[in-house]
Enzyme design. Structure first.
Site: not given
Ligand code: GLC
Length: 575
Positions: A22, A24, A26, A30, A201, A280, A338
Site C-alpha cells: 500500500d 498511499n 489507505d 496500489d 481468465d 487459466e 483461488d
Molecule cells: C477465474 C479466476 C477467479 C474468478 C473467475 C471468474 O477462475 O481465477 O478468481 O472468480 O475466473 O472470473
C-alpha cells in the site's frame, strides 16, 4: 539449437494488486506500493510478474468483474502510475503480464448497462439474452459456478441473461463480432503500452452450447460448494460427477474457442518483443499445434491431490510432457488466488515448514515455467476467518445464502462451509515486517483484509531476509540456481527410480552445454539413503539439507526427512 524464449526460462510471480503493498496508506495495495517493492522482487530472483486484475471494478469478484478494460481502478492509482510501474519493472529486466477476463464483464460495465435497457439497443446482442421457459422460469437448468441458477431475470426487458459466474458478471456474447473487436482493442491498448502478455481468465467458458440442453444431473447449487466436504455419500458424489460431465459437454470447451485463441495469438504475434499468452486452463489442446494458440497452459493436475507423492508427480510429468504438442512448453504451479496457500494446502500440520521448502524445490526444479503466488516465498498460510463480515469474496457470501435459503442447511454449518471456501483466505496482505499491519499499510489504518497474525512470528520479509536458513533464503537460493543453470531452467527431464515410494529423483540436462543436474527430493518423514552409482559422478553440491556432510566423492547419499538435494553431475556422465 533454438535459444529459449524469455517465458520459457522465466519464473513468474503472481501479484494480487490489492494485497501486495500500500503506497498511499489507505489500506489497499496500489501501483505506487508495487513499484517500491520491485527491488525486493528483483533481489528474490523473479523474472516476470502476473498482475491479477487492476481495472476499475465494483469488486464483487475481487476485480474479475471488470467495468472498464482500458483503465486502472482508482484505488490502485492512475494510468500514469501503471506506466511508471511497467517501466520500472522493465528497467529491472522483469516482464509484466496482465489478467484478461474475456468471458464476462461486470454488470456495471457501460456495455451491459446499455444492453439491459431495452431489446433493441445497440449493445443488446453483446450479452447472452434468452426468453424464459414455457413456465416463465429460466431457459434451462444450468447452474452458475458460483451457486444458484446461471440465468438472471431482467424485468425491464422481460428476458433472462446468462452468467457462468456471479449474476453481477454477465457473459459476453462472443458470437457477436463487435464483442471481439472491442476486446481486441483493449488487448491492443495494453500491448501498445508495452505489457508483455496476458493471463487469460476462464477461457474454457467463453462459449456455451447455443441449443441450451438441460443438464441430466441437477444438483442443488450449494453442492458445488459442498463437493469440498468429505461427508458426501456415493450417490451425491455420482451426481456431482455427472453434473461436471454435463458442464464440460455444454458449457465449456465449445466449438469456436480454438479459432478464437488462434485469432488472439495472431494479434499478439503482430507485436515485436515476444508477448505471451497464459491460459487459466489445464487442457493441452489450448496450445493448438504447439505454436498457434497459447504459449503456456497451467499444469493444474500436478496440484490436485491433497498430498503430493513421488508416484503422483512422476505420473503427472509422464502424462503431461508426453501430451504436449511438439513445440509447446510446460507450465507448473502449486497455488494461486483461488486456492489454499501452498503451505496450508500441502502441509500436514506438523512438518509444514519442511514440506513448504520441499514443494518450493519441486516447483523450481521441474521442467516448465514456474508460477509462484505472492507470499509463498515467506511461507504465508491461509487466514482463518471466523465471520462473513470480514470476507470480501462474494463467492462465500453468496454461497452462504444459497445453502441457508434454498437448501435449509443450518446457519452454523453453512457458515463453516462458506468460511472454508472463501478465497479471501489466501488473499490477505503481504507480510513485509512485524510492524503493525505487517508493514503492508500504516499503523492505525485498517487493511482491506485482515493481516495474518503469524506476521508477528517470523512469517515476514524483514525477519527472514536476515536468516540464512529461512524460507525466503531457500527460495532465493533456488531461484538463483535455476537462473544460473540452463539445465534447470531449460533442460530435458529424465525420471529416475520410477518405483521409489519416498524419493522423487530426476535429471535435468542441457545438451548444448553438457550440463546435468541430479535432483533428489525426499517426500517422507524418514531419513532415506540412495546409492547413485550408475546415475553419474557428482561434480558439486548445488543445494542440500542444512547439516549435510558435503563430500562429493560419496556414492551413497543420505537425505534428511523432507530433504532436498541438487547436484551437478560431471558433464554428460549420465549418457
Ligand atoms: C477465474 C479466476 C477467479 C474468478 C473467475 C471468474 O477462475 O481465477 O478468481 O472468480 O475466473 O472470473
Amino acid at each position: 539449437m533454438v535459444p529459449p524464449r524469455w517465458w520459457q526460462t522465466a519464473v513468474f510471480y503472481q501479484i494480487y494488486p490489492r494485497s501486495f503493498a500500500d503506497g498511499n496508506g489507505d489500506g489497499i495495495g496500489d501501483f505506487a506500493g508495487m513499484t517500491e517493492r520491485l527491488d525486493y522482487l528483483q533481489d528474490l530472483g523473479i523474472d516476470a510478474i502476473w498482475l491479477s486484475p487492476h481495472y476499475p471494478s465494483p469488486f464483487l469478484d475481487c476485480g474479475y468483474d471488470i467495468a472498464d478494460y482500458c483503465a486502472v481502478g482508482p484505488e490502485y492509482g492512475s494510468l500514469a502510475d501503471f506506466q511508471t510501474f511497467l517501466s520500472a519493472a522493465h528497467a529491472r529486466g522483469m516482464h509484466v503480464i496482465l489478467d484478461l477476463v474475456l468471458n464476462h464483464t461486470s454488470d456495471q460495465h457501460p456495455w451491459f448497462r446499455a444492453s439491459r435497457t431495452d431489446r433493441t439497443n445497440a449493445y443488446r446482442d453483446w450479452y447472452i439474452w434468452h426468453d424464459g421457459a414455457a413456465d416463465g422460469g429460466p431457459p434451462n437448468n444450468w447452474a452458475s459456478l458460483m451457486g444458484g441458477s446461471a440465468w438472471e431475470w431482467n424485468s425491464t426487458t422481460g428476458q433472462y441473461y446468462y452468467h457462468a459466474f456471479l449474476k453481477e458478471q454477465p457473459d459476453l456474447n462472443w458470437r457477436n463480432p463487435a464483442v471481439k473487436a472491442a476486446l481486441w482493442d483493449a488487448v491492443r491498448f495494453w500491448l501498445d503500452m508495452g505489457v508483455d502478455g496476458f493471463r487469460l481468465d476462464a477461457i474454457a467458458t467463453i462459449y456455451e452450447d447455443p441449443s441450451l440442453p438441460n443438464h441430466t444431473a441437477q444438483i442443488p447449487p450449494g453442492d458445488l460448494l459442498r463437493r469440498a466436504s468429505s461427508d458426501l455419500n456415493d450417490a451425491q458424489l455420482e451426481t456431482i460427477r455427472a453434473y461436471y460431465a454435463d458442464l464440460q459437454r455444454y458449457q465449456r470447451h465449445q466449438p469456436g474457442i480454438h479459432d478464437l485463441m488462434r485469432d488472439l495469438r495472431a494479434l499478439l504475434d503482430t507485436y515485436a518483443g515476444d508477448r505471451v499468452l497464459v491460459g487459466e486452463e489445464d487442457d493441452v489442446a489450448y496450445h493448438g499445434n504447439g505454436d498457434d494458440e497459447l504459449h503456456l497452459v497451467f499444469n493444474f493436475p500436478l496440484m490436485h491431490p491433497r498430498t503430493l507423492t513421488p508416484a503422483h508427480i512422476r505420473a503427472n510429468q509422464r502424462d503431461r510432457l508426453t501430451a504436449l504438442p511438439p513445440g509447446a512448453w510446460p507450465c507448473n504451479t502449486l497455488g494461486n488466488h483461488d486456492l489454499s496457500r501452498v503451505k496450508t494446502a500441502f502441509g500436514d500440520g506438523v512438518h509444514d515448514d519442511a514440506l513448504a521448502r520441499l514443494h518450493a524445490a519441486l516447483l523450481l526444479t521441474l521442467k516448465g515455467t514456474p508460477f509462484l503466488y505472492y507470499g509463498e516465498e515467506i511461507g504465508m498460510t491461509d487466514y482463518h476467518f471466523t465471520n462473513l463480515d470480514q470476507v470480501r469474496d462474494m463467492l462465500a457470501v453468496h454461497q452462504y445464502s444459497v445453502l441457508t435459503e434454498t437448501q435449509g442447511i443450518p446457519p452454523g454449518e453453512a457458515l463453516a462451509l462458506a468460511l472454508e471456501m472463501t478465497r479471501d483466505r489466501c488473499r490477505t496482505p503481504m507480510q513485509w515486517s512485524q510492524a503493525a499491519n505487517a508493514g503492508f499499510c500504516p499503523d492505525g489504518i485498517t487493511p482491506w483484509l485482515p493481516v495474518n497474525p503469524n506476521a508477528a512470528f517470523g512469517v515476514n520479509v524483514a525477519h527472514q531476509v536476515r536468516q540464512p536458513d529461512s524460507m525466503l533464503s531457500a527460495y532465493q537460493r533456488l531461484l538463483r540456481l535455476r537462473r544460473s543453470l540452463p539445465a534447470l531452467a531449460y533442460g530435458a527431464y529424465t525420471e529416475l527410480l520410477p518405483d521409489h515410494a519416498a524419493l522423487l529423483t530426476f535429471l535435468r540436462s542441457d545438451r548444448a552445454s553438457g550440463q546435468c543436474c541430479l535432483v533428489i527430493l525426499n517426500f517422507s518423514g524418514e531419513h532415506q539413503t540412495i546409492d547413485i552409482t550408475g546415475i553419474g559422478e557428482i561434480q558439486s553440491i548445488l543445494f542440500a539439507d542444512p547439516q549435510y556432510d558435503a563430500d562429493v566423492t560419496k556414492t551413497t547419499i543420505d537425505l534428511a526427512p523432507y530433504g532436498v538435494h541438487i547436484y551437478a553431475l560431471a558433464p554428460l556422465s549420465h549418457t
